[in-house]
Design a protein around this motif. Structure first.
Motif, short mmCIF file in Angstrom:
data_model
loop_
_atom_site.label_atom_id
_atom_site.label_comp_id
_atom_site.label_asym_id
_atom_site.label_seq_id
_atom_site.Cartn_x
_atom_site.Cartn_y
_atom_site.Cartn_z
N GLY A 71 0.79 -1.23 0.00
CA GLY A 71 0.00 0.00 0.00
C GLY A 71 0.82 1.27 0.00
O GLY A 71 0.27 2.37 0.18
N THR A 72 2.15 1.16 -0.20
CA THR A 72 3.00 2.36 -0.23
C THR A 72 3.08 2.98 -1.63
O THR A 72 3.63 4.07 -1.78
N LEU A 73 2.58 2.28 -2.63
CA LEU A 73 2.52 2.82 -4.00
C LEU A 73 1.08 2.78 -4.47
O LEU A 73 0.43 1.72 -4.43
N ASP A 74 0.58 3.94 -4.91
CA ASP A 74 -0.80 4.05 -5.37
C ASP A 74 -0.98 3.27 -6.68
O ASP A 74 -0.30 3.54 -7.67
N PRO A 75 -1.88 2.28 -6.71
CA PRO A 75 -2.10 1.50 -7.94
C PRO A 75 -2.49 2.36 -9.14
O PRO A 75 -2.07 2.08 -10.27
N ALA A 76 -3.29 3.40 -8.90
CA ALA A 76 -3.71 4.28 -10.00
C ALA A 76 -2.51 5.00 -10.59
O ALA A 76 -2.41 5.18 -11.82
N ARG A 77 -1.58 5.41 -9.74
CA ARG A 77 -0.37 6.09 -10.23
C ARG A 77 0.49 5.11 -11.03
O ARG A 77 1.03 5.47 -12.09
N PHE A 78 0.63 3.88 -10.55
CA PHE A 78 1.43 2.88 -11.27
C PHE A 78 0.79 2.55 -12.61
O PHE A 78 1.48 2.43 -13.63
N ASN A 79 -0.55 2.42 -12.63
CA ASN A 79 -1.24 2.14 -13.89
C ASN A 79 -1.04 3.28 -14.89
O ASN A 79 -0.90 3.05 -16.10
N SER A 80 -1.04 4.52 -14.39
CA SER A 80 -0.80 5.68 -15.26
C SER A 80 0.60 5.62 -15.84
O SER A 80 0.81 5.88 -17.04
N TYR A 81 1.57 5.28 -15.01
CA TYR A 81 2.97 5.13 -15.45
C TYR A 81 3.08 4.09 -16.56
O TYR A 81 3.71 4.34 -17.60
N ARG A 82 2.44 2.94 -16.36
CA ARG A 82 2.50 1.88 -17.36
C ARG A 82 1.81 2.30 -18.66
O ARG A 82 2.29 2.00 -19.76
N LYS A 83 0.69 3.01 -18.55
CA LYS A 83 -0.04 3.44 -19.73
C LYS A 83 0.79 4.42 -20.56
O LYS A 83 0.90 4.30 -21.79
N LEU A 84 1.38 5.42 -19.89
CA LEU A 84 2.21 6.40 -20.58
C LEU A 84 3.43 5.73 -21.22
O LEU A 84 3.84 6.07 -22.33
N GLN A 85 4.00 4.78 -20.50
CA GLN A 85 5.16 4.04 -21.01
C GLN A 85 4.79 3.27 -22.28
O GLN A 85 5.55 3.27 -23.27
N ARG A 86 3.63 2.61 -22.27
CA ARG A 86 3.19 1.86 -23.46
C ARG A 86 2.96 2.80 -24.65
O ARG A 86 3.32 2.47 -25.78
N GLU A 87 2.37 3.97 -24.39
CA GLU A 87 2.12 4.93 -25.47
C GLU A 87 3.43 5.36 -26.12
O GLU A 87 3.54 5.40 -27.35
N LEU A 88 4.41 5.70 -25.30
CA LEU A 88 5.68 6.19 -25.83
C LEU A 88 6.40 5.11 -26.62
O LEU A 88 7.01 5.38 -27.66
N ARG A 89 6.34 3.88 -26.14
CA ARG A 89 7.01 2.78 -26.85
C ARG A 89 6.30 2.47 -28.16
O ARG A 89 6.95 2.14 -29.16
N ALA A 90 4.98 2.59 -28.18
CA ALA A 90 4.23 2.36 -29.42
C ALA A 90 4.56 3.43 -30.46
O ALA A 90 4.71 3.15 -31.65
N ILE A 91 4.67 4.67 -30.00
CA ILE A 91 5.03 5.76 -30.91
C ILE A 91 6.41 5.54 -31.49
O ILE A 91 6.65 5.72 -32.70
N ALA A 92 7.35 5.14 -30.64
CA ALA A 92 8.72 4.90 -31.11
C ALA A 92 8.75 3.78 -32.14
O ALA A 92 9.45 3.86 -33.15
N ALA A 93 7.97 2.73 -31.89
CA ALA A 93 7.94 1.60 -32.83
C ALA A 93 7.35 2.03 -34.17
O ALA A 93 7.87 1.67 -35.24
#
Length: 342
Positions: free
Chosen positions: A293-315
């Motif tokens: 519970g020391t890391l907010d799941p919503a924040r982590f999900n946002s991180y993963r979503k933004l990461q996926r977007e950037l990698r898709a754009i690069a590809a």
């Protein structure tokens, strides 16, 4: 003048040798631009070679090489940018749209009546990617009962990025904005429609320089800006207003995530495997923090979503480059066959 300094003077030398005049783009109306040099503002259009290459089109904040003509001057080159704000044009196309250039300070604007943590993360990622210094602005503080609580929420999301609480009604926080732009720095306002960006500029300038629509008693309003525009401030400095972005689509570069999600990046260093995907791997420090519970799941999900977007754009970008290279070499090969044909 308008932020001209030794950096741009050095980059402009090749254009100066050809007799062009430096000017800064202060407004983008699509077919034409408003540019300003030492003699004042003038209308200008992009030269033919610039129009044939969308990557070279000027953006508000750019320094450009101008040839003065009547009735409309001509832009013949864009000086190398120091910073650049870009987003992806749409979810269906891997194409860059430059929102503003040569900005020193990026103000990410959130209305107190509509604080959205995930949206702030997205805008801050764009700000960090640009190379400018990000600052979060909370507007319309006068219409909520507990602005301090909202400020704390924004500070938790922005991970060390300064948060300014402002009001265009009471004047709260306005001096803090102008202080970041003196003596001749350039800022940009990034945020959704109705966040109060144009009203904020009008207050600082002391005149109705940006059109606004009447604000509802709840503090909600719609942004009337239809084009990007650079405004000079009375106390020094400049600020660029942008139309509200319906989609803050990211462009290339994952560096902005490291700046904004330092807590997650630091946790990842404690994972057993250096290439941990934080899914099912044993010894994952990120999964442990989520479980504790020391890391907010919503924040982590946002991180993963933004990461996926950037990698898709690069590809997609890499694939487009490969296709363009194949097409170019095919044309060269065909031209060579024609030349050698008896």
């Amino acid at each position: 003048m308008l932020g001209w300094d030794p950096y741009f003077e050095e980059k402009f030398k090749p254009y100066a040798e050809d007799g062009y005049v430096p000017a800064r783009v202060t407004a983008d109306f699509g077919a034409e631009y408003l540019v300003q040099d030492a003699d004042g503002p003038t209308r200008a259009s992009a030269g033919r070679h610039l129009r044939n290459d969308g990557h070279l089109l000027p953006a508000v904040g750019d320094w450009v090489a101008v040839l003065h003509r009547e009735p409309v001057s001509s832009v013949h080159g864009v000086v190398e940018r120091r910073t650049v704000f870009s987003r992806k044009v749409s979810s269906n196309e891997s194409k860059e749209q430059v929102l503003a250039a040569n900005v020193d300070v990026a103000f990410v604007v959130a209305a107190a009546t509509d604080v959205n943590a995930r949206r702030i993360e997205r805008y801050l990622t764009i700000a960090w990617q640009s190379g400018a210094t990000p600052i979060v602005l909370m507007t319309k503080a006068d219409v909520v009962e507990s602005p301090d609580d909202l400020r704390a929420e924004l500070e938790a999301v922005s991970m060390g990025t300064p948060v300014l609480v402002t009001s265009s009604i009471t004047g709260q926080g306005m001096e803090g904005i102008t202080a970041h732009l003196r003596p001749a720095r350039t800022g940009v306002l990034l945020g959704p429609s109705g966040a109060g960006k144009s009203t904020l500029i009008n207050y600082i300038v002391g005149a109705e320089v940006m059109r606004t629509r009447q604000i509802h008693h709840t503090g909600e309003g719609r942004h009337m800006t239809s084009h990007r525009q650079l405004v000079q401030l009375p106390g020094g400095g400049m600020i660029i207003d942008t139309p509200g972005l319906r989609e803050a689509q990211l462009w290339e570069g994952e560096d902005g995530l490291a700046n904004l999600f330092e807590d997650i990046e630091a946790l990842a260093l404690g994972c057993r495997f250096t290439d941990c995907a934080h899914n099912t791997e044993p010894g994952c420090a990120v999964k442990a923090a989520l479980g504790e519970g020391t890391l907010d799941p919503a924040r982590f999900n946002s991180y993963r979503k933004l990461q996926r977007e950037l990698r898709a754009i690069a590809a997609k970008s890499d694939a487009r480059i490969r296709i363009e290279e194949r097409r170019k070499w095919k044309q060269i090969s065909m031209a060579a066959k024609v030349r050698t044909r008896p």
